[in-house]
Design a protein around this motif. Structure first.
Motif, PDB file in Angstrom:
ATOM      1  N   VAL B   4       3.879   3.174   5.183  1.00  0.00           N
ATOM      2  CA  VAL B   4       4.069   2.022   4.312  1.00  0.00           C
ATOM      3  C   VAL B   4       5.095   2.444   3.266  1.00  0.00           C
ATOM      4  CG1 VAL B   4       3.015   0.334   2.773  1.00  0.00           C
ATOM      5  CG2 VAL B   4       1.686   1.299   4.680  1.00  0.00           C
ATOM      6  N   TYR B  33      -0.974  -6.584   1.871  1.00  0.00           N
ATOM      7  CA  TYR B  33      -1.512  -6.935   0.553  1.00  0.00           C
ATOM      8  C   TYR B  33      -0.520  -6.536  -0.540  1.00  0.00           C
ATOM      9  CZ  TYR B  33      -5.925  -6.087   3.198  1.00  0.00           C
ATOM     10  OH  TYR B  33      -6.933  -6.057   4.136  1.00  0.00           O
ATOM     11  N   TYR B  35      -0.888  -5.610  -4.666  1.00  0.00           N
ATOM     12  CA  TYR B  35      -1.742  -5.372  -5.818  1.00  0.00           C
ATOM     13  C   TYR B  35      -0.873  -5.136  -7.055  1.00  0.00           C
ATOM     14  CZ  TYR B  35      -5.721  -4.349  -2.705  1.00  0.00           C
ATOM     15  OH  TYR B  35      -6.731  -4.412  -1.772  1.00  0.00           O
ATOM     16  N   PRO B  43      -6.590  -1.554  -9.590  1.00  0.00           N
ATOM     17  CA  PRO B  43      -5.653  -2.358  -8.812  1.00  0.00           C
ATOM     18  C   PRO B  43      -6.222  -3.771  -8.636  1.00  0.00           C
ATOM     19  CG  PRO B  43      -6.043  -0.237  -7.754  1.00  0.00           C
ATOM     20  CD  PRO B  43      -7.057  -0.363  -8.856  1.00  0.00           C
ATOM     21  N   LEU B  45      -5.853  -7.385  -6.747  1.00  0.00           N
ATOM     22  CA  LEU B  45      -5.235  -8.045  -5.609  1.00  0.00           C
ATOM     23  C   LEU B  45      -4.573  -9.347  -6.065  1.00  0.00           C
ATOM     24  CD1 LEU B  45      -4.792  -8.037  -2.521  1.00  0.00           C
ATOM     25  CD2 LEU B  45      -6.953  -9.287  -2.317  1.00  0.00           C
ATOM     26  N   GLU B  57      -4.786 -15.200  -4.330  1.00  0.00           N
ATOM     27  CA  GLU B  57      -5.985 -15.104  -5.161  1.00  0.00           C
ATOM     28  C   GLU B  57      -5.932 -16.213  -6.211  1.00  0.00           C
ATOM     29  OE1 GLU B  57      -8.641 -12.720  -4.749  1.00  0.00           O
ATOM     30  OE2 GLU B  57      -7.507 -12.733  -2.869  1.00  0.00           O
ATOM     31  N   LEU B  90       1.521  -2.237  -5.949  1.00  0.00           N
ATOM     32  CA  LEU B  90       1.139  -1.518  -4.741  1.00  0.00           C
ATOM     33  C   LEU B  90       1.112  -2.456  -3.550  1.00  0.00           C
ATOM     34  CD1 LEU B  90      -1.898   0.455  -6.201  1.00  0.00           C
ATOM     35  CD2 LEU B  90       0.365   1.385  -5.717  1.00  0.00           C
ATOM     36  N   TRP B  97      -8.492  -7.898   7.927  1.00  0.00           N
ATOM     37  CA  TRP B  97      -8.674  -8.141   6.501  1.00  0.00           C
ATOM     38  C   TRP B  97      -9.835  -7.328   5.969  1.00  0.00           C
ATOM     39  CZ3 TRP B  97     -12.306  -9.937   3.060  1.00  0.00           C
ATOM     40  CH2 TRP B  97     -11.814 -10.163   1.784  1.00  0.00           C
ATOM     41  N   GLY B  98      -9.570  -6.580   4.885  1.00  0.00           N
ATOM     42  CA  GLY B  98     -10.608  -5.823   4.224  1.00  0.00           C
ATOM     43  C   GLY B  98     -10.959  -4.505   4.866  1.00  0.00           C
ATOM     44  N   GLY B  99     -10.296  -4.175   5.961  1.00  0.00           N
ATOM     45  CA  GLY B  99     -10.557  -2.886   6.602  1.00  0.00           C
ATOM     46  C   GLY B  99      -9.861  -1.762   5.862  1.00  0.00           C
ATOM     47  N   GLU B 100      -9.840  -0.590   6.463  1.00  0.00           N
ATOM     48  CA  GLU B 100      -9.189   0.552   5.828  1.00  0.00           C
ATOM     49  C   GLU B 100      -7.755   0.177   5.477  1.00  0.00           C
ATOM     50  OE1 GLU B 100      -8.967   4.106   8.153  1.00  0.00           O
ATOM     51  OE2 GLU B 100      -7.734   5.147   6.659  1.00  0.00           O
ATOM     52  N   GLN B 101      -7.397   0.362   4.228  1.00  0.00           N
ATOM     53  CA  GLN B 101      -6.070   0.000   3.767  1.00  0.00           C
ATOM     54  C   GLN B 101      -5.201   1.246   3.659  1.00  0.00           C
ATOM     55  OE1 GLN B 101      -5.826  -3.062   0.578  1.00  0.00           O
ATOM     56  NE2 GLN B 101      -8.056  -3.052   0.660  1.00  0.00           N
ATOM     57  N   PHE B 103      -1.847   2.508   1.863  1.00  0.00           N
ATOM     58  CA  PHE B 103      -1.059   2.125   0.701  1.00  0.00           C
ATOM     59  C   PHE B 103       0.341   2.726   0.732  1.00  0.00           C
ATOM     60  CE2 PHE B 103      -3.774  -0.151  -2.272  1.00  0.00           C
ATOM     61  CZ  PHE B 103      -5.026   0.046  -1.710  1.00  0.00           C
ATOM     62  N   GLY B 104       1.261   1.983   0.130  1.00  0.00           N
ATOM     63  CA  GLY B 104       2.570   2.535  -0.157  1.00  0.00           C
ATOM     64  C   GLY B 104       2.523   3.327  -1.454  1.00  0.00           C
TER      65      GLY B 104
END
Lengths: 107, 112
Positions: B4, B33, B35, B43, B45, B57, B90, B97-101, B103-104
């Motif tokens: 990412v 996503y 953030y 963080p 969302l 959101e 971020l 959706w909502g699983g292991e994210q 990140f950059g």
């Protein structure tokens, strides 16, 4: 209100001592809980999630629905555990992070 | 082997001048996503895309928009940045959706 609370901003622990990072949540449904970690100069990454029920790097966390807690524990702290730790909650339509706890392992 | 990627890593913009932050992924994940993280804060969302479906959101200001032209790229547009928009932004991805994210590294935005 839906929230994730990490009461300690900073936790200092001696090397070899037990670690417990606290996480409490408020959510009306059945959430999924996660711990993410950010080591110095690295990106945020998943440490563990409650549905996996596994131990990563010696850390474990048990979801206690009665106490609405998901505390992160490790029996013997290591210097490489020094990092920022975030507790996160996934609800039906929400993802909420806590403010994080900085864990500092003292030599 | 970065999975990412966020560009730029640091962005300075002037009050009211539109700015775009970029995120790309090599994981072929369905969800992307954005953030916002202010100093010593969690963080938060702002929105996410599930494939081409945009999900905002409820408390994300209208000043913030997003585009996802294809699976790999996602952009965050801030139409008229205010001083309060200075933060780390971020980008993250997950298979579902909502699983292991994943990140950059984040883009730190400064508003002058």
């Amino acid at each position: 209100a839906q929230r994730v609370t990490q009461p300690e901003k900073l936790l200092s622990v001696f090397k070899g001592a037990p670690v417990e990072l606290k996480c409490n949540y408020s959510y009306s449904g059945s959430p999924e809980l996660f711990w993410y970690v950010q080591y110095s100069r690295q990106r945020l990454q998943l440490l563990l999630r409650h549905i996996s029920r596994e131990s990563i790097k010696g850390f474990t966390a048990d979801l206690n629905k009665g106490e609405t807690s998901f505390h992160l524990k490790k029996p013997f702290a290591q210097e490489e555990d020094s990092a920022m730790y975030y507790c996160a909650l996934k609800g039906d339509d929400k993802i909420i992070f806590g403010k994080g706890t900085r864990l500092h392992i003292l030599p | 082997d970065a999975m990412v990627i966020q560009n730029p890593r640091y962005q300075v913009t002037q009050f009211g001048k539109p700015v775009t932050l970029s995120c790309s992924q090599t994981l072929n994940h369905n969800v992307m996503y954005w953030y916002q993280q202010k100093s010593s804060q969690a963080p938060k969302l702002l929105f996410h895309y599930y494939d081409k479906d945009f999900n905002n959101e409820a408390d994300t200001p209208d000043n913030f928009q997003s585009r996802r032209p294809n699976t790999s790229f996602c952009f965050l547009d801030i139409r008229s940045p205010g001083l309060g928009d200075a933060a780390m932004y971020l980008c993250a991805t997950s298979r579902d959706w909502g699983g292991e994210q994943y990140f950059g590294p984040g883009t730190r935005l400064t508003v002058t």
